[in-house]
Design a protein around this motif. Structure first.
Motif: not given
Length: 366
Positions: A95-101, A122-126
């Protein structure tokens, strides 16, 4: 009373100009105070529009439908010690939480690559993170398995920090169409990448009883592996189809009805065994242990000198692989330092996010 239905239901006078009327489609209503089906949770599935609903669900210690709450963010950032200008890899975007942090830690300098095998999420998170302002200059998502870290490192020049969160995302668990849980009926799929490999339903058709017993024991330490494997294989031979999550759950119930247990013990055993059987099948279908072994072997070669790695595991099988790999490479002089004890989520985090309970964090420094 005006009974001209066409006039009443046609927006902007479309009927008057000869255009076809578009009938209004009502949202499907659910019974009871709260929606139970995934598709009915229209507020949770629209976090931007219904922010208050999302906060309410999270405040109760639950994960909103279609979302994933990142686990142990604070601890991960402490371990990785990210500095602006560094280059990193998040092996499991989700969902991108760690990436965002991690992107916030870079402060607009350096670069982060994020990989995921799930083309749907992956497409939704991008799209979500691009909308938040994380452009191509700072972040690059890749549709890839994290065990391909060696190819990416060769292409971009290695990493100062790497994260691998080995848990299944809540979006996958909650959506019945993905088949990850016995708690909702759906196709027995369990593939992280729905475009490759075979489904769990097809996998069950090709395994014999001994192989299924081994799968349940090795992948999830299932204590009733013999009874469950016997029930499943016998029913498949009799022509009973096991192609949905509910059908597999029923097989587990039937198997444990034959075990001498009290009612309370049986109810608890059915709940725990169902979770373990789905876990074991998911690991098998996605070759998760093989992928993890490959990743652990390639990881030190993808890290730059002084590079930090953090890995989140969610069951004993994963943790054993990570622990032994780190220890062996520390003895060999590849890693300068490793975690001697696992780091666990705080009591507060476990209270606020029930899916954090089984998490273990291990780290290594090259």
């Amino acid at each position: 009373m005006d009974t001209d239905i066409t006039k009443n239901n046609t927006p902007n006078g479309a009927a008057a100009s000869g255009e076809a009327a578009m009938p209004h489609k009502r949202r499907v209503r659910y019974s009871g105070k709260y929606p139970k089906k995934f598709s009915e949770k229209y507020k949770e599935l629209n976090p931007e529009k219904y922010g208050d609903q999302i906060k309410h669900v999270i405040s109760k210690g639950n994960t909103p439908a279609g979302m994933h709450i990142p686990i142990m963010v604070k601890e991960i950032l402490e371990v990785l010690d990210i500095k602006p200008g560094e280059q990193g890899f998040d092996g499991t975007l989700g969902y991108g939480g760690h990436t965002r942090a991690m992107l916030k830690e870079l402060q607009g300098k350096g670069h982060l690559y994020s990989g995921d095998v799930d083309s749907i999420e992956e497409a939704k998170t991008e799209a979500r993170l691009r909308k938040e302002g994380f452009g191509e200059d700072i972040w690059t998502p890749r549709l890839m398995n994290f065990c391909e870290i060696d190819k990416l490192a060769q292409e971009v020049g290695g990493f100062d920090f790497v994260l691998a969160d080995l848990g299944v995302s809540s979006m996958q668990i909650d959506n019945p169409e993905r088949g990850f849980t016995y708690k909702a009926d759906g196709p027995l799929d369990l593939r992280l990448d729905s475009k490759s490999g075979i489904s769990a339903a097809d996998r069950l058709k090709e395994v014999d009883r001994d192989e299924l017993v081994g799968m349940l024991v090795e992948n999830s330490d299932e204590p009733f592996a013999e009874e469950i494997a016997r029930q499943i294989c016998n029913d498949l031979k009799r022509g009973i189809k096991i192609e949905t999550t509910r059908a597999l759950h029923e097989e587990i119930i039937k198997a444990l009805q034959k075990v001498k247990l009290s009612k309370d013990e049986r109810d608890m055993a059915i709940k725990k065994s169902s979770a373990r059987v789905f876990q074991a099948l998911r690991i098998d279908v996605n070759h998760e242990f093989e992928v993890l072994y490959e990743f652990m072997e390639k990881l030190p070669h993808a890290l730059r000198e002084g590079g930090r790695a953090a890995i989140l595991t969610f069951h004993s099988g994963e943790d054993r692989i990570v622990k032994k790999a780190f220890q062996a490479l520390k003895r060999a002089g590849v890693y300068r330092d490793i975690a001697t004890e696992v780091i666990r989520p705080s009591k507060e985090e476990c209270y606020n996010n029930s899916r954090a309970h089984s998490t273990k964090l291990r780290w290594a420094i090259k």
